[in-house]
Design an enzyme around this catalytic site. Structure first.
Site, PDB file in Angstrom:
ATOM      1  N   ASP A  81      55.684   7.464  39.598  1.00 19.55           N
ATOM      2  CA  ASP A  81      56.890   7.600  38.782  1.00 19.55           C
ATOM      3  C   ASP A  81      57.020   6.418  37.827  1.00 19.55           C
ATOM      4  OD1 ASP A  81      59.242   8.733  37.892  1.00 19.55           O
ATOM      5  OD2 ASP A  81      60.469   7.735  39.404  1.00 19.55           O
ATOM      6  N   GLY A  82      57.604   6.682  36.673  1.00 23.44           N
ATOM      7  CA  GLY A  82      57.942   5.621  35.738  1.00 23.44           C
ATOM      8  C   GLY A  82      57.125   5.580  34.464  1.00 23.44           C
ATOM      9  N   ASN A  83      56.218   6.558  34.248  1.00 22.86           N
ATOM     10  CA  ASN A  83      55.398   6.540  33.033  1.00 22.86           C
ATOM     11  C   ASN A  83      56.237   6.622  31.759  1.00 22.86           C
ATOM     12  OD1 ASN A  83      52.872   6.384  34.319  1.00 22.86           O
ATOM     13  ND2 ASN A  83      52.824   8.586  34.663  1.00 22.86           N
ATOM     14  N   GLY A  84      57.107   7.638  31.713  1.00 20.01           N
ATOM     15  CA  GLY A  84      57.917   7.837  30.514  1.00 20.01           C
ATOM     16  C   GLY A  84      58.874   6.692  30.260  1.00 20.01           C
ATOM     17  N   ARG A  94      56.656   8.877  25.153  1.00 24.38           N
ATOM     18  CA  ARG A  94      56.488   9.058  26.587  1.00 24.38           C
ATOM     19  C   ARG A  94      55.035   9.346  26.960  1.00 24.38           C
ATOM     20  NH1 ARG A  94      60.787   9.932  29.830  1.00 24.38           N
ATOM     21  NH2 ARG A  94      59.573  11.369  31.128  1.00 24.38           N
ATOM     22  N   HIS A  98      52.054   8.038  29.969  1.00 28.54           N
ATOM     23  CA  HIS A  98      51.203   8.852  30.839  1.00 28.54           C
ATOM     24  C   HIS A  98      49.727   8.509  30.652  1.00 28.54           C
ATOM     25  CE1 HIS A  98      54.501  11.265  32.284  1.00 28.54           C
ATOM     26  NE2 HIS A  98      54.875  11.578  31.051  1.00 28.54           N
ATOM     27  N   GLU A 128      58.777  21.190  39.216  1.00 29.82           N
ATOM     28  CA  GLU A 128      59.933  21.009  38.336  1.00 29.82           C
ATOM     29  C   GLU A 128      59.536  20.460  36.962  1.00 29.82           C
ATOM     30  OE1 GLU A 128      61.219  21.168  42.496  1.00 29.82           O
ATOM     31  OE2 GLU A 128      59.795  19.857  41.449  1.00 29.82           O
ATOM     32  N   TRP A 130      57.559  21.576  34.871  1.00 32.11           N
ATOM     33  CA  TRP A 130      57.406  22.609  33.854  1.00 32.11           C
ATOM     34  C   TRP A 130      58.649  22.712  32.972  1.00 32.11           C
ATOM     35  CZ3 TRP A 130      52.689  24.047  33.032  1.00 32.11           C
ATOM     36  CH2 TRP A 130      51.763  24.148  34.068  1.00 32.11           C
ATOM     37  N   LEU A 192      35.983   9.216  49.994  1.00 28.58           N
ATOM     38  CA  LEU A 192      37.415   9.400  49.771  1.00 28.58           C
ATOM     39  C   LEU A 192      37.714  10.812  49.277  1.00 28.58           C
ATOM     40  CD1 LEU A 192      40.354   8.238  49.259  1.00 28.58           C
ATOM     41  CD2 LEU A 192      39.541   7.736  46.943  1.00 28.58           C
ATOM     42  N   ARG A 249      56.298   5.166  46.477  1.00 30.20           N
ATOM     43  CA  ARG A 249      56.912   5.663  45.244  1.00 30.20           C
ATOM     44  C   ARG A 249      57.126   4.491  44.300  1.00 30.20           C
ATOM     45  NH1 ARG A 249      61.084  10.292  43.684  1.00 30.20           N
ATOM     46  NH2 ARG A 249      61.255   9.761  41.491  1.00 30.20           N
ATOM     47  N   SER A 257      61.728  13.525  46.105  1.00 33.27           N
ATOM     48  CA  SER A 257      61.545  14.448  44.976  1.00 33.27           C
ATOM     49  C   SER A 257      60.671  15.649  45.330  1.00 33.27           C
ATOM     50  CB  SER A 257      60.942  13.703  43.773  1.00 33.27           C
ATOM     51  OG  SER A 257      61.835  12.714  43.312  1.00 33.27           O
TER      52      SER A 257
END
Length: 548
Positions: A81-84, A94, A98, A128, A130, A192, A249, A257
């Protein structure tokens, strides 16, 4: 001004695409030069990973050669989380966030492989997501497709297997085809597992799982009683993967989420304020250290630390009781070293139970008997004295070692410590009640040939006292008690406890001994104190197993 801003953003994207192409070209050249070195690094990582077990691995090595400890999560899941927001804070579109976030993905995947992590799940695109603006969704799909193309060779070199969960059918055709192609090409890799959660939502996953279970009930005759936790786990997208041990997170938010809601029920959850584009190798290793510190705080866990202490106490009394048992028979003719060795053998079931529960208990019993045979033959050969010693070893191993180990099995049960408290309370109260009632009202001898002081009235008084005490324990300590089971169980435990007391009396009479030892001044030895528990502990354990 608005038009100029739009043009500048387009120009920025074009420059970024050109820069990305140039960067990819240089990365390809560097990769081809350093491929042999990377193979050497992966050989070290794979050798470390070969010792991987659930929540505990062999020591792995960082690039700097630092020993990184033994307690690692088997499966790490990350909400990226937090890219934008990071891009907006830096005055960028934004999608720029990413794209930089994709670099974080590369670095964290490499670090996870180096550290010996078995599964890394990345929440790449939620169901979500989308609902976001079409241009952003299109840009995210483009970044994903480029990532799959550019990282395939590296996945193959690093022995990384790609996996995916979510509703793939909603992905654009080209992205879906490339994803499935990459999954197929890396399917035989054994390092991995990189699991990408794409078009994923935990609620949708659960709905899908419920429908699958319902279909099995309708078409395959599955009964409602057959549905359990494992049934549900087997119907989820992650059925081929272990549940996550650590969930991270980034971005400062404190919620899941709609991510792995079922699977993460027992995961350690770590929230960090670091935005995903800035979350790199050092932050990931710090998260692993936090996880390991939690595991090491009590050795393994707090409950296990207490259990270890309890097991050591049981083992000490088992060993000392075995020593008393062997020493009671001077005819065996063993010196201190011989008695010490046999005491270790007779305590093996407790040690085996500590490490492997029921399997270790059985293995320890068999090993003790086999070694006892060897010890008897080594001491006396095949004459009659050796057979007598062997019989004593077998009897003592079962009576003391095997039965004492059930105290550890009781501890591991749900509410195990409460059941142990109940057992000790029943045993102690029945002994006290039997003594009081036998002294004041005893007339009829219970077993005069074995223990002349025991009376029928004393035994009945012990049962009555134990019923009162067990009832109080059940009300005050146990969360739920089945009285229809508890009351007859208490009576049975008292009767079996009396039988255990008589068994010890028979052993002492056969050797002409008054007390098993003198560890408890004025109250005899270990066996004099725990003789009732030796038979009642296994009984309580198996009653609980078959009635729970």
């Amino acid at each position: 001004m608005k038009k100029d801003k739009e043009i500048s953003e387009d120009d920025l994207f074009k420059l970024q695409d050109d820069a990305q192409k140039e960067t990819d070209g240089y990365i390809g050249k560097i990769d081809s030069i350093t491929v042999e070195k990377e193979k050497e690094v992966m050989e070290v990582a794979n050798s470390c990973r070969s010792g991987l077990s659930y929540k505990k691995t062999g020591s792995t090595m960082t690039k700097e050669g630092e020993a990184y400890g033994e307690y690692l999560p088997r499966h790490v899941a990350i909400i990226m989380d937090g890219n934008g927001r990071w891009a907006e804070n830096h005055g960028k579109p934004r999608l720029y966030g990413h794209r930089i976030g994709a670099d974080s993905v590369r670095e964290i995947v490499e670090c996870a492989a180096e550290e010996g992590i078995e599964v890394l799940t990345l929440y790449a695109f939620s169901s979500e997501n989308w609902q976001r603006p079409r241009t952003e969704v299109k840009g995210l799909m483009s970044i994903l497709q480029k990532f799959l193309v550019s990282e395939l060779d590296k996945m193959m070199r690093h022995n990384i297997r790609l996996f995916s969960i979510g509703e793939r059918g909603k992905l654009p055709v080209r992205v879906r085809e490339k994803l499935e192609q990459t999954i197929e090409q890396t399917a035989n890799n054994t390092g991995l597992t990189l699991n990408l959660a794409l078009s994923y939502g935990a609620k949708n996953e659960m709905v899908h799982g419920v429908r699958e279970i319902a279909r099995k009930c309708l078409e395959n005759g599955m009964r409602l009683s057959d549905i359990n936790e494992q049934t549900i786990s087997d119907s989820l997208y992650t059925r081929q993967l272990p549940d996550p041990d650590l969930l991270i997170r980034t971005g400062g938010e404190h919620r899941l989420s709609n991510f792995l809601l079922w699977q993460a029920s027992y995961a350690e959850i770590l929230f960090t304020d670091i935005m995903w584009p800035e979350y790199r190798r050092d932050a990931f290793r710090e998260a692993l250290q936090v996880y390991k510190s939690k595991e090491r705080r009590f050795g393994r866990t707090g409950a296990q630390g207490t259990f270890t202490l309890f097991a050591l106490i049981v083992y000490f009394f088992t060993f000392y009781g075995s020593f008393e048992f062997i020493r009671m028979d001077p005819a065996a003719g063993l010196d201190f070293r011989g008695m010490f060795t046999l005491s270790l053998l007779m305590s093996l079931p407790v040690a085996g139970c500590f490490f492997a529960q029921e399997l270790g208990l059985s293995g320890g019993l068999l090993l003790a008997i086999c070694l006892g045979v060897c010890q008897s033959i080594a001491s006396y050969g095949s004459d009659g004295k050796g057979y007598v010693l062997l019989q004593r070893i077998v009897f003592g191993t079962v009576w003391i070692g095997f039965f004492s180990a059930h105290l550890l099995l009781l501890w591991r049960l749900p509410e195990g410590r409460a059941w142990l408290l109940l057992l000790v309370a029943i045993t102690a109260s029945s002994d006290s009640g039997a003594y009081y009632f036998g002294k004041h009202f005893g007339k009829r001898k219970l077993a005069p040939a074995i223990s002349p002081k025991k009376t029928v009235e004393g035994a009945l008084g012990g049962i009555l006292t134990a019923l009162v005490v067990s009832g109080l324990i059940a009300i005050l300590v146990l969360e739920r008690a089945n009285w229809a089971v508890l009351l007859p169980m208490t009576i049975l435990l008292v009767v079996v406890g009396i039988a255990g007391d008589l068994v010890e009396s028979m052993v002492k009479r056969s050797t002409g001994t008054k007390d098993s030892g003198g560890l408890f001044l004025g109250h005899g030895g270990v066996l004099d104190r725990v003789d009732s528990l030796l038979l009642s502990a296994p009984l309580l354990y198996y009653i609980h197993v078959f009635t729970s």
